[in-house]
Design a protein around this motif. Structure first.
Motif: not given
Length: 419
Positions: A372-401
């Motif tokens: 989440l911090c990387y998404l915020k700090i990177s801002g618009d410069s994050l493009r193709s990797e954004k899917v990977l970062v968001v996917g990792t967040i989703v997986i971690s949230l599912l584990i947490a829940i």
């Protein structure tokens, strides 16, 4: 796990003081020493619970430890990128502040302090369980109230540890905490010796998959990889910072091999009957078993004060007019240890507690928040990797829940049955 290097930076609001320290910014640590420190941070009491995690989810759940390790490694790389994006970042809370302001710093600090508090409480549970296993007939009577052996040992261990928590200078203890890697290897070797030469063998077949135990398994695996708050300290201390990613890769490979080895052979030894701490399954009359158990007992003792220090410092910061007074520090630290004793006695379930810590705190602090911090700090410069970062967040949230829900149910059910 462990988070032995956390003592190297405060979790308070005055982190800017460290930012202006030129010596702090200067890195002097070699690649090898940084690797050792990183591996020490990742090596901890989680090694005792991985066989139980594998038994909870079945053989196929072993794939999850590699999945969690990969996600945690990727999150570690994102922490490095966040620090490279802003040279003023010196610690993990700084990353939260850089991304989301003061609220981000507070959230990161709260997760870290809560995690440390519960992990250290788990140390008391671990010590009480193993000492009770060695000396099962001990009881203590105080004012007509009889305490069982396990509860008695929890109190005794807390009294032994308390003077170290009250120390003004914990630098001496940091030398003992450096034995974490060696201790993990000794425990692994001792348990393998028991299986190979003490008549237990490696013949248990186990279950291929146990869907109901998957949340517990993945939560405990997550607990093994929760050293991320240490990574900024390691990065800053490193002389050649461009080698940090390679160092991190070697740390994760080494720790994952150790964890997977313990999980596989521990499950082969005891099958579904393996306890939340594999040392509780060992025959106490064997020398190799005693080596494993005593190493397990000694290792947390050297880390208790170091890991509780950030929590105590944060608590003392709430009272700025009193925090420098000696008697106030003694009161705060004694109160913290006392509350941990109460929690360890009331909720004496090491596996469930570590599963809760792994799901709710470790996965969040080590995977979700860096992404989440990387998404915020990177801002618009994050493009193709954004899917990977968001996917990792989703997986971690599912584990947490799912992991948090399962752990809470197990804790509540176990506590109700106990009383």
């Amino acid at each position: 796990m462990e988070r032995d290097m956390m003592i190297n930076y405060p979790l308070l609001e005055n982190q800017s003081e460290a930012n202006n320290n030129d010596n702090y910014k200067q890195g002097h640590t070699s690649f090898f020493k940084t690797f050792f420190n990183g591996l020490n941070a990742l090596s901890g009491v989680g090694i005792l619970s991985v066989p139980y995690a594998l038994a909870s989810g079945g053989w196929l759940s072993l794939l999850l430890i590699f999945t969690v390790a990969l996600a945690a490694f990727y999150a570690g790389l994102l922490i490095k990128r966040c620090m490279e994006a802003d040279s003023t970042i010196r610690s993990y809370p700084d990353i939260g502040e850089r991304a989301f302001g003061n609220s981000g710093r507070r959230v990161v600090s709260i997760f870290m302090c809560t995690e440390l508090y519960l992990v250290v409480t788990g140390f008391l549970i671990l010590e009480g369980d193993n000492l009770n296993n060695l000396f099962p007939n001990l009881e203590l009577e105080v004012y007509g109230v009889t305490f069982g052996g396990r509860d008695t040992f929890v109190v005794i261990v807390a009294l032994v540890i308390l003077p170290t928590v009250l120390l003004d200078n914990l630098s001496i203890l940091s030398y003992f905490s450096a034995t974490g890697v060696l201790a993990s290897l000794v425990i692994l070797a001792s348990i393998l010796w028991v299986g190979a030469f003490e008549g237990i063998g490696f013949s248990s077949k186990g279950d291929l998959i146990k869907w109901s135990g998957i949340p517990t398994a993945v939560s405990l695996y997550g607990f093994c990889y929760c050293a991320h708050p240490v990574f900024p300290t390691l990065f800053n201390s490193m002389k050649q910072k461009h080698h940090f990613s390679r160092m991190l890769l070697f740390c994760f490979l080494s720790s994952t091999i150790t964890y997977a080895t313990m999980a596989i052979f521990g499950y082969l030894m005891f099958g579904p009957k393996v306890n939340s701490q594999i040392t509780l399954n060992l025959p106490t009359n064997k020398l190799s078993s005693k080596v494993a158990i005593y190493t397990t007992l000694i290792n947390p003792l050297s880390k208790y004060a170091l890991m509780l220090e950030p929590v105590a410092s944060a608590a003392e910061s709430w009272f700025p007019d009193y925090r420098k007074k000696r008697h106030f520090r003694i009161f705060i630290r004694t109160a913290l240890v006392s509350t941990q004793v109460v929690v360890a006695i009331v909720v004496p379930f090491f596996g469930s507690l570590m599963s809760l810590v792994g799901a709710f705190l470790s996965v969040t602090a080590s995977i979700s928040l860096p992404c989440l911090c990387y998404l915020k700090i990177s801002g618009d410069s994050l493009r193709s990797e954004k899917v990977l970062v968001v996917g990792t967040i989703v997986i971690s949230l599912l584990i947490a829940i799912f992991g948090t829900y399962t752990s809470l149910v197990e804790l509540v059910q176990g506590t109700v049955l106990r009383y």
